[in-house]
Design a protein around this motif. Structure first.
Motif, PDB file in Angstrom:
ATOM      1  N   ARG A 120       0.799  -1.195   0.000  1.00  0.00           N
ATOM      2  CA  ARG A 120       0.000   0.000   0.000  1.00  0.00           C
ATOM      3  C   ARG A 120       0.848   1.268   0.000  1.00  0.00           C
ATOM      4  O   ARG A 120       0.363   2.360  -0.239  1.00  0.00           O
ATOM      5  CB  ARG A 120      -0.868  -0.013   1.266  1.00  0.00           C
ATOM      6  N   GLY A 121       2.157   1.103   0.261  1.00  0.00           N
ATOM      7  CA  GLY A 121       3.020   2.245   0.521  1.00  0.00           C
ATOM      8  C   GLY A 121       3.150   3.266  -0.600  1.00  0.00           C
ATOM      9  O   GLY A 121       3.465   4.424  -0.355  1.00  0.00           O
ATOM     10  N   ASP A 173       4.030  -6.202  11.301  1.00  0.00           N
ATOM     11  CA  ASP A 173       4.074  -5.122  12.285  1.00  0.00           C
ATOM     12  C   ASP A 173       5.488  -4.847  12.774  1.00  0.00           C
ATOM     13  O   ASP A 173       5.700  -4.149  13.750  1.00  0.00           O
ATOM     14  CB  ASP A 173       3.182  -5.455  13.490  1.00  0.00           C
ATOM     15  N   ASP A 212       7.508   2.387  -2.914  1.00  0.00           N
ATOM     16  CA  ASP A 212       7.744   3.435  -1.913  1.00  0.00           C
ATOM     17  C   ASP A 212       9.214   3.459  -1.487  1.00  0.00           C
ATOM     18  O   ASP A 212       9.873   4.496  -1.576  1.00  0.00           O
ATOM     19  CB  ASP A 212       6.805   3.291  -0.712  1.00  0.00           C
ATOM     20  N   VAL A 231       8.326   6.880   7.997  1.00  0.00           N
ATOM     21  CA  VAL A 231       6.868   6.830   7.811  1.00  0.00           C
ATOM     22  C   VAL A 231       6.407   8.098   7.099  1.00  0.00           C
ATOM     23  O   VAL A 231       7.135   9.077   7.012  1.00  0.00           O
ATOM     24  CB  VAL A 231       6.114   6.726   9.163  1.00  0.00           C
ATOM     25  N   ASP A 250       4.050   3.368   6.082  1.00  0.00           N
ATOM     26  CA  ASP A 250       3.509   3.102   7.426  1.00  0.00           C
ATOM     27  C   ASP A 250       4.512   2.495   8.384  1.00  0.00           C
ATOM     28  O   ASP A 250       5.526   1.920   7.975  1.00  0.00           O
ATOM     29  CB  ASP A 250       2.358   2.112   7.325  1.00  0.00           C
ATOM     30  N   PHE A 251       4.163   2.584   9.656  1.00  0.00           N
ATOM     31  CA  PHE A 251       4.748   1.712  10.671  1.00  0.00           C
ATOM     32  C   PHE A 251       3.581   0.970  11.301  1.00  0.00           C
ATOM     33  O   PHE A 251       2.721   1.582  11.943  1.00  0.00           O
ATOM     34  CB  PHE A 251       5.511   2.522  11.726  1.00  0.00           C
ATOM     35  N   GLN A 262       0.939  -0.053   9.967  1.00  0.00           N
ATOM     36  CA  GLN A 262      -0.273   0.531   9.372  1.00  0.00           C
ATOM     37  C   GLN A 262      -0.587   1.952   9.840  1.00  0.00           C
ATOM     38  O   GLN A 262      -1.567   2.549   9.398  1.00  0.00           O
ATOM     39  CB  GLN A 262      -1.514  -0.375   9.567  1.00  0.00           C
ATOM     40  N   ARG A 263       0.241   2.533  10.671  1.00  0.00           N
ATOM     41  CA  ARG A 263       0.001   3.912  11.125  1.00  0.00           C
ATOM     42  C   ARG A 263       0.848   4.899  10.332  1.00  0.00           C
ATOM     43  O   ARG A 263       1.867   4.528   9.738  1.00  0.00           O
ATOM     44  CB  ARG A 263       0.370   4.051  12.609  1.00  0.00           C
ATOM     45  N   ASN A 264       0.437   6.148  10.386  1.00  0.00           N
ATOM     46  CA  ASN A 264       1.211   7.303   9.898  1.00  0.00           C
ATOM     47  C   ASN A 264       1.314   7.430   8.381  1.00  0.00           C
ATOM     48  O   ASN A 264       2.063   8.271   7.885  1.00  0.00           O
ATOM     49  CB  ASN A 264       2.638   7.322  10.500  1.00  0.00           C
ATOM     50  N   ARG A 265       0.536   6.661   7.628  1.00  0.00           N
ATOM     51  CA  ARG A 265       0.581   6.789   6.162  1.00  0.00           C
ATOM     52  C   ARG A 265       0.112   8.174   5.723  1.00  0.00           C
ATOM     53  O   ARG A 265       0.467   8.652   4.654  1.00  0.00           O
ATOM     54  CB  ARG A 265      -0.349   5.765   5.500  1.00  0.00           C
ATOM     55  N   ASN A 266      -0.752   8.778   6.542  1.00  0.00           N
ATOM     56  CA  ASN A 266      -1.393  10.041   6.162  1.00  0.00           C
ATOM     57  C   ASN A 266      -0.555  11.276   6.442  1.00  0.00           C
ATOM     58  O   ASN A 266      -0.986  12.386   6.131  1.00  0.00           O
ATOM     59  CB  ASN A 266      -2.735  10.159   6.879  1.00  0.00           C
TER      60      ASN A 266
END
Ligand code: IMP
Ligand code: MG
Length: 179
Positions: free
Chosen positions: A45-46, A74, A102, A156, A161-162, A164-168
């Motif tokens: 997804r990156g 994870d 990515d 990130v 992500d890390f 699944q967090r911080n992609r945004n």
């Protein structure tokens, strides 16, 4: 969910990323000028933000497809075993393909994807990675275009992500554990 507490130190600003993406798009525009068969393949997804920004800078007939390869889970360490979780929807035989990644870290993911796609007889196959961590490489592979070379840090943001967090995050930052 990340299991250790961490903070994010800013590394590459949104403005710097945007300027670099513009430059890369100009190079790609030149490299693929005249092609009517370009298919841009984003690795999920990156790469989702990078590919979105990149294709909007291209004045070419472009198709977009996605492929998902297994990731870190994870953890912050590569599993080195690459599996295809979601394959392309379209055929690439005879097409000009640009794979958008990515980060190239150990190189296992990009190497696996390139080998797989080559078996499908594209006319040409090129690769672009937003980030490259050359000091981490275990497989001798280099993307044809690279946005930024970075040191051995876990990063990130801008799609990355890390757990699944911080992609945004609009910028790229490095993860610093605080425990
Ligand atoms: P490689 O197979 O070791 O080259 O790893 C490539 C994949 O690992 C990338 O597509 C990323 O999804 C993930 N990855 C590598 N480094 C980082 C990082 O610093 N942050 C988040 N994901 C990373
Ligand atoms: Mg990835």
């Amino acid at each position: 969910m990340p299991t250790r507490p961490y903070v994010i130190d800013r590394m590459i600003s949104a403005k710097t990323i945007a300027a670099r993406v513009e430059d890369l798009a100009r190079e790609i525009q030149t490299a693929f000028a005249g092609t009517e068969k370009l298919i841009v393949v984003g690795l999920l997804r990156g790469s989702f933000i990078f590919i979105a920004d990149l294709v909007r800078e291209l004045d070419l007939p472009v198709e977009v497809d996605f492929l998902e390869a297994s990731s870190y889970g994870d953890s912050t360490e590569s599993s080195r075993e690459v599996r295809i979780l979601k394959d392309l929807r379209g055929e690439i035989a005879g097409r000009d393909v640009l794979v958008v990644e990515d980060i190239v870290d150990t190189g296992y993911t990009l190497d696996h994807v390139v080998r797989l796609l080559k078996t499908r007889n594209p006319r040409t196959l090129k690769t672009i990675a937003l980030l490259d961590k050359p000091s981490r490489r275990e497989i001798d592979i280099r993307a044809d275009w690279i946005g930024f070379e970075i040191p051995d840090e876990f990063v990130v943001g801008y799609g990355i992500d890390f757990a699944q967090r911080n992609r945004n995050l609009p910028y790229i930052g490095k993860v610093r554990f605080t425990d």
